[in-house]
Scaffold this motif. Structure first.
Motif, PDB file in Angstrom:
ATOM      1  N   ILE A 198     -20.264  25.546  41.157  1.00 45.44           N
ATOM      2  CA  ILE A 198     -20.456  26.523  42.242  1.00 45.44           C
ATOM      3  C   ILE A 198     -19.189  27.356  42.482  1.00 45.44           C
ATOM      4  CG2 ILE A 198     -22.357  25.351  43.424  1.00 45.44           C
ATOM      5  CD1 ILE A 198     -20.265  24.209  45.386  1.00 45.44           C
ATOM      6  N   ASP A 199     -18.094  27.009  41.847  1.00 42.91           N
ATOM      7  CA  ASP A 199     -16.912  27.877  41.936  1.00 42.91           C
ATOM      8  C   ASP A 199     -15.879  27.449  40.878  1.00 42.91           C
ATOM      9  OD1 ASP A 199     -15.412  29.976  42.773  1.00 42.91           O
ATOM     10  OD2 ASP A 199     -14.817  29.126  44.699  1.00 42.91           O
ATOM     11  N   THR A 200     -14.975  28.378  40.566  1.00 39.49           N
ATOM     12  CA  THR A 200     -13.899  28.090  39.600  1.00 39.49           C
ATOM     13  C   THR A 200     -12.576  28.021  40.345  1.00 39.49           C
ATOM     14  OG1 THR A 200     -15.080  29.136  37.786  1.00 39.49           O
ATOM     15  CG2 THR A 200     -12.689  29.004  37.568  1.00 39.49           C
ATOM     16  N   VAL A 201     -11.847  26.939  40.125  1.00 38.01           N
ATOM     17  CA  VAL A 201     -10.527  26.780  40.759  1.00 38.01           C
ATOM     18  C   VAL A 201      -9.469  27.497  39.929  1.00 38.01           C
ATOM     19  CG1 VAL A 201      -8.796  25.083  41.504  1.00 38.01           C
ATOM     20  CG2 VAL A 201     -11.248  24.550  41.708  1.00 38.01           C
ATOM     21  N   ILE A 202      -9.549  27.350  38.596  1.00 42.37           N
ATOM     22  CA  ILE A 202      -8.529  27.957  37.730  1.00 42.37           C
ATOM     23  C   ILE A 202      -9.084  28.089  36.301  1.00 42.37           C
ATOM     24  CG2 ILE A 202      -7.410  25.720  37.296  1.00 42.37           C
ATOM     25  CD1 ILE A 202      -4.794  27.007  37.022  1.00 42.37           C
ATOM     26  N   ASP A 203      -8.739  29.193  35.645  1.00 37.78           N
ATOM     27  CA  ASP A 203      -9.002  29.362  34.204  1.00 37.78           C
ATOM     28  C   ASP A 203      -7.764  28.870  33.475  1.00 37.78           C
ATOM     29  OD1 ASP A 203     -11.508  31.084  33.562  1.00 37.78           O
ATOM     30  OD2 ASP A 203     -10.618  31.959  35.364  1.00 37.78           O
ATOM     31  N   THR A 204      -7.950  28.171  32.365  1.00 40.74           N
ATOM     32  CA  THR A 204      -6.782  27.605  31.690  1.00 40.74           C
ATOM     33  C   THR A 204      -6.880  27.722  30.175  1.00 40.74           C
ATOM     34  OG1 THR A 204      -5.532  25.557  31.328  1.00 40.74           O
ATOM     35  CG2 THR A 204      -7.835  25.296  31.843  1.00 40.74           C
ATOM     36  N   SER A 205      -5.729  27.670  29.521  1.00 37.67           N
ATOM     37  CA  SER A 205      -5.672  27.528  28.054  1.00 37.67           C
ATOM     38  C   SER A 205      -4.322  26.895  27.734  1.00 37.67           C
ATOM     39  CB  SER A 205      -5.818  28.884  27.366  1.00 37.67           C
ATOM     40  OG  SER A 205      -4.745  29.709  27.715  1.00 37.67           O
ATOM     41  N   ALA A 206      -4.208  26.399  26.505  1.00 38.54           N
ATOM     42  CA  ALA A 206      -2.945  25.755  26.107  1.00 38.54           C
ATOM     43  C   ALA A 206      -1.843  26.812  26.014  1.00 38.54           C
ATOM     44  CB  ALA A 206      -3.126  25.060  24.764  1.00 38.54           C
ATOM     45  N   HIS A 207      -0.665  26.469  26.492  1.00 41.70           N
ATOM     46  CA  HIS A 207       0.497  27.376  26.435  1.00 41.70           C
ATOM     47  C   HIS A 207       1.707  26.638  25.870  1.00 41.70           C
ATOM     48  CE1 HIS A 207      -1.699  30.299  28.757  1.00 41.70           C
ATOM     49  NE2 HIS A 207      -0.638  31.086  28.881  1.00 41.70           N
ATOM     50  N   LEU A 208       2.593  27.418  25.263  1.00 39.08           N
ATOM     51  CA  LEU A 208       3.930  26.908  24.961  1.00 39.08           C
ATOM     52  C   LEU A 208       4.712  27.051  26.253  1.00 39.08           C
ATOM     53  CD1 LEU A 208       5.901  26.031  22.612  1.00 39.08           C
ATOM     54  CD2 LEU A 208       6.680  28.402  22.648  1.00 39.08           C
ATOM     55  N   ILE A 209       5.267  25.952  26.761  1.00 41.44           N
ATOM     56  CA  ILE A 209       6.061  26.060  27.986  1.00 41.44           C
ATOM     57  C   ILE A 209       7.530  25.801  27.656  1.00 41.44           C
ATOM     58  CG2 ILE A 209       4.149  25.547  29.550  1.00 41.44           C
ATOM     59  CD1 ILE A 209       5.243  22.720  29.894  1.00 41.44           C
ATOM     60  N   VAL A 210       8.391  26.517  28.379  1.00 43.45           N
ATOM     61  CA  VAL A 210       9.825  26.486  28.069  1.00 43.45           C
ATOM     62  C   VAL A 210      10.597  26.067  29.314  1.00 43.45           C
ATOM     63  CG1 VAL A 210      11.754  27.837  27.124  1.00 43.45           C
ATOM     64  CG2 VAL A 210       9.404  28.464  26.531  1.00 43.45           C
ATOM     65  N   SER A 211      11.534  25.136  29.133  1.00 47.74           N
ATOM     66  CA  SER A 211      12.351  24.682  30.255  1.00 47.74           C
ATOM     67  C   SER A 211      13.312  25.785  30.695  1.00 47.74           C
ATOM     68  CB  SER A 211      13.153  23.445  29.834  1.00 47.74           C
ATOM     69  OG  SER A 211      14.205  23.245  30.741  1.00 47.74           O
ATOM     70  N   LYS A 212      13.504  25.911  32.010  1.00 49.77           N
ATOM     71  CA  LYS A 212      14.462  26.913  32.498  1.00 49.77           C
ATOM     72  C   LYS A 212      15.898  26.464  32.238  1.00 49.77           C
ATOM     73  CE  LYS A 212      11.465  29.538  35.197  1.00 49.77           C
ATOM     74  NZ  LYS A 212      10.967  30.104  36.425  1.00 49.77           N
ATOM     75  N   ASP A 213      16.072  25.158  31.874  1.00 49.02           N
ATOM     76  CA  ASP A 213      17.427  24.639  31.607  1.00 49.02           C
ATOM     77  C   ASP A 213      17.745  24.569  30.115  1.00 49.02           C
ATOM     78  OD1 ASP A 213      17.708  24.200  34.286  1.00 49.02           O
ATOM     79  OD2 ASP A 213      16.913  22.151  34.174  1.00 49.02           O
ATOM     80  N   GLN A 214      16.845  25.045  29.267  1.00 46.94           N
ATOM     81  CA  GLN A 214      17.076  24.842  27.828  1.00 46.94           C
ATOM     82  C   GLN A 214      18.331  25.621  27.387  1.00 46.94           C
ATOM     83  OE1 GLN A 214      16.869  26.858  25.069  1.00 46.94           O
ATOM     84  NE2 GLN A 214      16.279  28.738  26.151  1.00 46.94           N
ATOM     85  N   THR A 215      19.044  25.051  26.395  1.00 43.16           N
ATOM     86  CA  THR A 215      20.339  25.639  26.027  1.00 43.16           C
ATOM     87  C   THR A 215      20.382  26.120  24.578  1.00 43.16           C
ATOM     88  OG1 THR A 215      21.064  23.401  25.515  1.00 43.16           O
ATOM     89  CG2 THR A 215      21.710  24.279  27.683  1.00 43.16           C
ATOM     90  N   ASN A 216      19.252  26.052  23.884  1.00 43.19           N
ATOM     91  CA  ASN A 216      19.270  26.458  22.470  1.00 43.19           C
ATOM     92  C   ASN A 216      18.298  27.624  22.256  1.00 43.19           C
ATOM     93  OD1 ASN A 216      19.420  26.674  19.735  1.00 43.19           O
ATOM     94  ND2 ASN A 216      19.264  24.478  19.330  1.00 43.19           N
ATOM     95  N   SER A 217      18.653  28.777  22.835  1.00 44.18           N
ATOM     96  CA  SER A 217      17.732  29.922  22.813  1.00 44.18           C
ATOM     97  C   SER A 217      17.405  30.370  21.397  1.00 44.18           C
ATOM     98  CB  SER A 217      18.335  31.097  23.565  1.00 44.18           C
ATOM     99  OG  SER A 217      18.536  30.721  24.888  1.00 44.18           O
ATOM    100  N   GLU A 218      18.393  30.223  20.486  1.00 40.63           N
ATOM    101  CA  GLU A 218      18.154  30.673  19.107  1.00 40.63           C
ATOM    102  C   GLU A 218      17.002  29.888  18.472  1.00 40.63           C
ATOM    103  OE1 GLU A 218      20.999  31.013  15.322  1.00 40.63           O
ATOM    104  OE2 GLU A 218      22.001  31.207  17.268  1.00 40.63           O
TER     105      GLU A 218
END
Ligand SMILES: Nc1ncnc2c1ncn2[C@@H]1O[C@H](COP(=O)(O)OP(=O)(O)OP(=O)(O)O)[C@@H](O)[C@H]1O
Ligand SMILES: O=P(O)(O)OC[C@H]1O[C@H](OP(=O)(O)OP(=O)(O)O)[C@H](O)[C@@H]1O
Length: 296
Positions: free
Chosen positions: A186-206
């Motif tokens: 009767i209703d949708t709370v959220i649409d979703t799909s798999a994502h690559l998630i990245v830490s805001k503290d990561q130190t190896n951007s290359e």
């Protein structure tokens, strides 16, 4: 081997250890040439060709590990990220694991609208998202809401028939599970799909950028085919409208000055119509090729 002592100089990449996202993640890693051997029962694998360690975790725990900066990267559903409430960067939509978190009620029952569920018991594995949804529906804070939200870890769809709750909030993809359990959304709370998630503290951007670029290549290779054909020079403008390429088509001269050869990436889902259109505009020798891998 003392694995923990081999982790300090590696980028930690959290991937689902089982479940709906597991196989697709493995094929994404394979396409990205991230090589590893997973030993039986061990949830850490050292990559053999890159300074990466794969950490196999339940999809629901991955946002926490990445959000706290324990892992630089992770793959999980947006639903899990939102449920955890962690602050991570959504790096890339991986275009699989698409489904919706929906409010579902017994098909022939008395509830037809979400508002009728206020004060009732809702069963779910997504307690935080469900509480947020009903608090907004009630127009109060989560602390003050009347609706009760009960956690179960799986097989949520059985809850109404067993009298555990009045309704459920659960993931729906094909809708088969819901229909088999005699429920309707009767209703949708959220649409979703798999994502690559990245830490805001990561130190190896290359290395993060290298992995992102490889994954983008795998996704593009899945989405496009390469289309090659010969074109009468005079028809080129019309033909290039059909095959503009991702950035631009490659046009090469032929021995016959009146003809050129064209090569362009074309979306797989449109290829049959495009080939028909090319033929109608007098293109010849129209060939399409699967793309094994690419960088875009
Ligand atoms: N039916 C589905 N279709 C597509 N994606 C789904 C589906 N069910 C779940 N997902 C996605 O996969 C993620 C993990 O769900 P899954 O049910 O596989 O978790 P799990 O609890 O780790 O595995 P299992 O159910 O085997 O114990 C969900 O958060 C969601 O993003
Ligand atoms: O709409 P559908 O295509 O039928 O998919 C939906 C089902 O998939 C998920 O469960 P899963 O089968 O992963 O097992 P679970 O109930 O143990 O979480 C979800 O919780 C639903 O039950």
């Amino acid at each position: 081997m003392d694995l923990v002592n081999h982790l300090s100089d590696r980028l930690l990449f959290a991937v689902p250890k089982k479940g709906r996202l597991y196989e697709k993640c493995l094929s994404l890693l394979q396409g990205s040439d991230i090589q590893f051997r997973r030993s039986n029962r061990l949830d850490i694998s050292l990559c053999t060709n890159l300074p990466i360690a794969l950490i196999f975790l339940p999809a629901a725990d991955i946002p926490t590990f990445v959000g706290e900066g324990r892992c630089a990267l992770g793959i999980t559903g947006v639903d899990q990220v939102e449920e955890s409430g962690v602050d991570v960067e959504l790096g890339m939509d991986l275009l699989f694991g698409r489904c919706k978190l929906q409010i579902q009620v017994p098909e022939n029952g008395k509830f037809k609208e979400p508002k009728e569920l206020i004060g009732k018991t809702i069963v779910t594995s997504f307690v935080n998202l469900t509480k947020k949804y009903f608090a907004e529906l009630e127009g109060v804070s989560v602390q003050d809401m009347k609706t009760k939200v009960k956690f179960v870890g799986g097989s949520v769809e059985a809850s109404c028939a067993l009298g555990v709750g009045d309704a459920i909030a659960d993931l729906v993809e094909s809708g088969e599970t819901m229909r088999a359990a005699g429920l309707c959304a009767i209703d949708t709370v959220i649409d979703t799909s798999a994502h690559l998630i990245v830490s805001k503290d990561q130190t190896n951007s290359e290395l993060v950028e290298l992995i992102k670029s490889r994954i983008e290549g795998v996704l593009a290779a899945q989405k496009y085919v390469l289309c090659n054909y010969n074109a009468p020079r005079s028809n080129l403008p019309g033909l290039l409208q059909l095959t503009p390429g991702r950035r631009a088509a490659t046009v090469s001269p032929l021995e016959d000055d009146d003809w050129v050869a064209v090569s362009a990436m074309v979306e797989k889902k449109n290829i049959a119509n495009i080939m028909d259109g090319l033929k109608n505009q007098n293109a010849s020798d129209i060939l399409t090729f699967e793309i094994a891998n690419c960088r875009v």
